[in-house]
Write an enzyme that holds these catalytic residues in place. Structure first.
Site, PDB file in Angstrom:
ATOM      1  N   HIS A 172       0.843  -1.191   0.000  1.00  0.00           N
ATOM      2  CA  HIS A 172       0.000   0.000   0.000  1.00  0.00           C
ATOM      3  C   HIS A 172       0.881   1.245   0.000  1.00  0.00           C
ATOM      4  O   HIS A 172       2.110   1.160  -0.141  1.00  0.00           O
ATOM      5  CB  HIS A 172      -0.991  -0.010   1.169  1.00  0.00           C
ATOM      6  CG  HIS A 172      -0.368  -0.128   2.526  1.00  0.00           C
ATOM      7  ND1 HIS A 172       0.542   0.785   3.031  1.00  0.00           N
ATOM      8  CD2 HIS A 172      -0.526  -1.056   3.514  1.00  0.00           C
ATOM      9  CE1 HIS A 172       0.910   0.441   4.254  1.00  0.00           C
ATOM     10  NE2 HIS A 172       0.296  -0.675   4.568  1.00  0.00           N
ATOM     11  N   HIS A 204       4.022   1.229   2.437  1.00  0.00           N
ATOM     12  CA  HIS A 204       5.124   0.412   1.919  1.00  0.00           C
ATOM     13  C   HIS A 204       5.776   1.097   0.704  1.00  0.00           C
ATOM     14  O   HIS A 204       7.003   1.094   0.558  1.00  0.00           O
ATOM     15  CB  HIS A 204       4.612  -0.954   1.441  1.00  0.00           C
ATOM     16  CG  HIS A 204       3.856  -1.742   2.465  1.00  0.00           C
ATOM     17  ND1 HIS A 204       2.575  -2.179   2.233  1.00  0.00           N
ATOM     18  CD2 HIS A 204       4.198  -2.176   3.704  1.00  0.00           C
ATOM     19  CE1 HIS A 204       2.155  -2.863   3.284  1.00  0.00           C
ATOM     20  NE2 HIS A 204       3.122  -2.873   4.193  1.00  0.00           N
ATOM     21  N   CYS A 249      -0.264  -8.905  23.614  1.00  0.00           N
ATOM     22  CA  CYS A 249      -1.034  -8.444  22.457  1.00  0.00           C
ATOM     23  C   CYS A 249      -0.590  -9.246  21.235  1.00  0.00           C
ATOM     24  O   CYS A 249       0.592  -9.209  20.862  1.00  0.00           O
ATOM     25  CB  CYS A 249      -0.812  -6.951  22.223  1.00  0.00           C
ATOM     26  SG  CYS A 249      -1.580  -6.349  20.701  1.00  0.00           S
ATOM     27  N   CYS A 290       0.753  -6.842  18.417  1.00  0.00           N
ATOM     28  CA  CYS A 290       2.133  -6.391  18.631  1.00  0.00           C
ATOM     29  C   CYS A 290       3.101  -7.562  18.720  1.00  0.00           C
ATOM     30  O   CYS A 290       4.313  -7.383  18.599  1.00  0.00           O
ATOM     31  CB  CYS A 290       2.245  -5.579  19.924  1.00  0.00           C
ATOM     32  SG  CYS A 290       1.344  -4.019  19.908  1.00  0.00           S
ATOM     33  N   CYS A 347      -4.764  -2.200  23.814  1.00  0.00           N
ATOM     34  CA  CYS A 347      -3.496  -1.873  23.177  1.00  0.00           C
ATOM     35  C   CYS A 347      -3.635  -0.553  22.418  1.00  0.00           C
ATOM     36  O   CYS A 347      -4.598  -0.353  21.665  1.00  0.00           O
ATOM     37  CB  CYS A 347      -3.094  -2.989  22.207  1.00  0.00           C
ATOM     38  SG  CYS A 347      -1.695  -2.581  21.141  1.00  0.00           S
ATOM     39  N   HIS A 392      -3.499  -1.334  18.485  1.00  0.00           N
ATOM     40  CA  HIS A 392      -4.455  -2.247  17.851  1.00  0.00           C
ATOM     41  C   HIS A 392      -5.868  -2.173  18.422  1.00  0.00           C
ATOM     42  O   HIS A 392      -6.774  -2.853  17.928  1.00  0.00           O
ATOM     43  CB  HIS A 392      -3.931  -3.692  17.942  1.00  0.00           C
ATOM     44  CG  HIS A 392      -2.645  -3.892  17.207  1.00  0.00           C
ATOM     45  ND1 HIS A 392      -1.419  -3.816  17.811  1.00  0.00           N
ATOM     46  CD2 HIS A 392      -2.403  -4.131  15.886  1.00  0.00           C
ATOM     47  CE1 HIS A 392      -0.474  -4.011  16.919  1.00  0.00           C
ATOM     48  NE2 HIS A 392      -1.038  -4.211  15.744  1.00  0.00           N
ATOM     49  N   LYS A 447      -5.332   7.839   9.111  1.00  0.00           N
ATOM     50  CA  LYS A 447      -4.227   6.897   8.994  1.00  0.00           C
ATOM     51  C   LYS A 447      -4.680   5.683   8.184  1.00  0.00           C
ATOM     52  O   LYS A 447      -5.788   5.180   8.361  1.00  0.00           O
ATOM     53  CB  LYS A 447      -3.754   6.457  10.380  1.00  0.00           C
ATOM     54  CG  LYS A 447      -2.553   5.523  10.344  1.00  0.00           C
ATOM     55  CD  LYS A 447      -2.145   5.101  11.751  1.00  0.00           C
ATOM     56  CE  LYS A 447      -1.061   4.037  11.689  1.00  0.00           C
ATOM     57  NZ  LYS A 447      -0.692   3.542  13.039  1.00  0.00           N
ATOM     58  N   LYS A 505      -6.443  -1.388   6.910  1.00  0.00           N
ATOM     59  CA  LYS A 505      -7.236  -2.326   6.104  1.00  0.00           C
ATOM     60  C   LYS A 505      -8.729  -2.141   6.361  1.00  0.00           C
ATOM     61  O   LYS A 505      -9.542  -2.210   5.443  1.00  0.00           O
ATOM     62  CB  LYS A 505      -6.815  -3.763   6.428  1.00  0.00           C
ATOM     63  CG  LYS A 505      -5.475  -4.155   5.859  1.00  0.00           C
ATOM     64  CD  LYS A 505      -5.191  -5.635   6.034  1.00  0.00           C
ATOM     65  CE  LYS A 505      -4.948  -5.996   7.485  1.00  0.00           C
ATOM     66  NZ  LYS A 505      -4.551  -7.402   7.661  1.00  0.00           N
TER      67      LYS A 505
END
Length: 549
Positions: free
Chosen positions: A49, A52, A157, A160, A174, A177, A328, A331
């Site tokens: 994406h 990356h 987690c 993580c 978390c 997440h 941000k 997915k």
């Protein structure tokens, strides 16, 4: 008494005998004959994406520039394939983790190949060479006494893939997440990382630019000063819970923690421990990461290197996040932005240019298609593309489609030549300082200067007046020489478009033999009589997405 030092690189990286806390003289000033650039290895829980892509484009631009600068350059990228998340994702699809990893890793590699990313090695954490390097490091650190076995109870987690502290959670979830961790009690192996916090703090103090930009160096300093949940690092998982990982060489009932495993790719990908060139490559290594993985790269990794008696990396270069429509990327939001889709819609060079030009390295930036189109039209179509089109159309019309022989240059011609020299010097300075957006600004000041010069000389008017043929020839000669400098300077940033510019002025393949910055600053390198071609629009104007709605 000889004192152990962990310099980022340089001739004295093992046992330095310097009596002061200064780095060896000339470490930063010495020319760098070896340059290695690494991206993070991308976790195979998502396809490529915009995040990356940005990291990879930055690395590709740096690699291309350093090759042109004459450095022995090595560009490493790849995929991270072990751990809980991959095992979970594979189980959800009813397939083995290896098959899941093969599929997504293959997508990453084929995507970068399609986009002409110039990596030298694509490493996978499932590669036998990587497994061997990880087990070698584990064995070295274990034999040194820096790994021990303990029982631990805490909140774990899965996202993580580590135990959390209170600092890592908000209202019991978390931070990263937004998922409640699981309470687990396990016996595991721990790396005595805290032994190296003092040496790491000294390193950060002695070399303020070692982690850059400065804000991220300051974050690591604060982590060490305040604790921030830092302690010894759990580096194993029992096979009774997770068997998708690299087996510990000293206990077959455990696999290696995914971060300890993954970081070692930077050594394995360069040929560690016994490849013929790994030490030279490592001496010039630059890591490139996003800010969300600052702690593993800024704390875990240097402590691991110290424990293994290995030199530290030259720099850790940390960039910000890309937000899509001010959110941000994730997915779940469906705002990942495929680089292949951008290539299909706008050309990959246009997408490259936008990402490199619109993010100030280290800060967050926002992506919208409207902003992309605005940047393409203003910079690439109206400015650069217009200069290329005007120059070559008039060269064809007034000079027989060949670089003309110039007359005596005047002050206006000297202004353009001076602008090319200044652009070449500033681009070199900015690239080495990780300020790629500023490097592009410098190139486009040369584009602006050449367009201004063309408007001032107005060869389309001069050509209509008898006796001004030499002035027309000098003007178009000057513009062709400027295009040569612009094409060379742009070649690391937008390689396809830069190649097209050079081809059209009769300098096909120049970027393969040129040396930056010097060759971009040199003038009078295009011989009179060299054939030129007009070509199609370099970057056609694009209608705004809003206009199409």
């Amino acid at each position: 008494m000889r004192t152990r030092r962990w310099w980022p690189s340089g001739p004295c990286w093992r046992c330095a005998s310097h009596s002061s806390d200064e780095a060896p003289p000339g470490r930063h000033e010495a020319p760098m004959s070896h340059y290695s650039i690494t991206t993070p290895i991308y976790y195979v829980n998502a396809e490529p994406h915009i995040g990356h892509t940005y990291t990879t484009i930055v690395a590709d631009t740096l690699a291309r520039y350093h090759r042109l600068a004459g450095d022995e350059t090595f560009f490493l990228t790849g995929t991270d394939e072990h751990g809980d998340k991959i095992a979970e994702a594979a189980a959800a699809q009813g397939i083995e983790p290896r098959l899941f990893a093969d599929r997504v890793s293959g997508i990453f590699q084929s995507t970068w190949e399609t986009l002409d990313i110039s990596f030298d090695r694509f490493i996978r954490t499932t590669d036998p060479e990587h497994v061997r390097a990880v087990q070698h490091i584990l064995r070295v650190v274990h034999e040194k006494g820096d790994i021990d076995f303990r029982e631990y109870e805490g909140l774990y987690c899965v996202g993580c893939e580590r135990f959390l502290t209170e600092r890592d959670m908000v209202e019991g979830l978390c931070r990263d997440h937004e998922r409640a961790p699981e309470k687990r009690t396990e016996s595991n192996y721990f790396f005595k990382m805290s032994r190296y916090f003092g040496a790491l703090a000294e390193q950060l103090d002695a070399h303020p630019d070692w982690i850059r930009p400065e804000r991220y160096r300051n974050e690591v300093v604060a982590m060490l000063r305040e604790g921030s949940g830092l302690d010894d690092l759990c580096i194993s998982r029992p096979k009774t819970r997770l068997d998708w990982g690299i087996e510990l060489p000293f206990d077959a009932d455990y696999v290696c923690y995914v971060w300890f495993d993954a970081l070692i790719n930077y050594l394995a990908g360069l040929g560690y421990p016994d490849g013929p060139h790994w030490e030279e490559r490592w001496a010039g290594v630059e890591h490139l990461v996003a800010k969300d993985i600052l702690k593993p790269h800024g704390v875990f990794w240097p402590c691991m290197l110290m424990a293994a008696d290995l030199p530290l990396y030259r720099h850790l270069n940390v960039h910000g996040y890309w937000n899509v429509d001010d959110r941000k990327i994730s997915k779940s939001l469906g705002n990942m932005i495929s680089p292949l889709a951008m290539r299909e819609q706008y050309s990959f060079d246009a997408f490259r240019y936008f990402l490199l030009r619109d993010m100030s390295f280290g800060l967050d930036s926002s992506f919208t298609e409207e902003a992309l189109v605005t940047r393409i039209n203003a910079d690439l179509a109206n400015n650069l593309g217009n200069l290329v089109s005007r120059t070559l159309n008039m060269t064809a019309k007034f000079c027989g489609a060949a670089v003309p022989a110039p007359g005596e240059p005047g002050p206006l011609e000297q202004t353009v030549q001076d602008a090319a020299g200044e652009a070449a010097r500033e681009v070199d300075r900015r690239v080495r300082a990780m300020e790629l957006h500023r490097a592009l600004e410098a190139i486009f000041r040369l584009v602006d200067a050449t367009n201004k010069y063309l408007d001032q000389r107005a060869p389309w008017k001069a050509a209509k007046q008898e006796g001004r043929e030499a002035e027309v020839a000098t003007t178009l000669y000057t513009c062709c020489q400027a295009l040569r400098s612009i094409g060379l300077l742009l070649s690391p940033f937008v390689p396809e478009a830069a190649g097209a510019i050079l081809e059209r002025i009769g300098a096909t393949g120049l970027e393969a033999s040129a040396r930056l910055p010097g060759d971009a600053a040199s003038w009078d390198q295009l011989a009179a009589g060299t054939a030129t071609t007009r070509g199609a629009a370099l970057f056609p104007r694009i209608e705004s997405p809003e206009a199409d709605a």
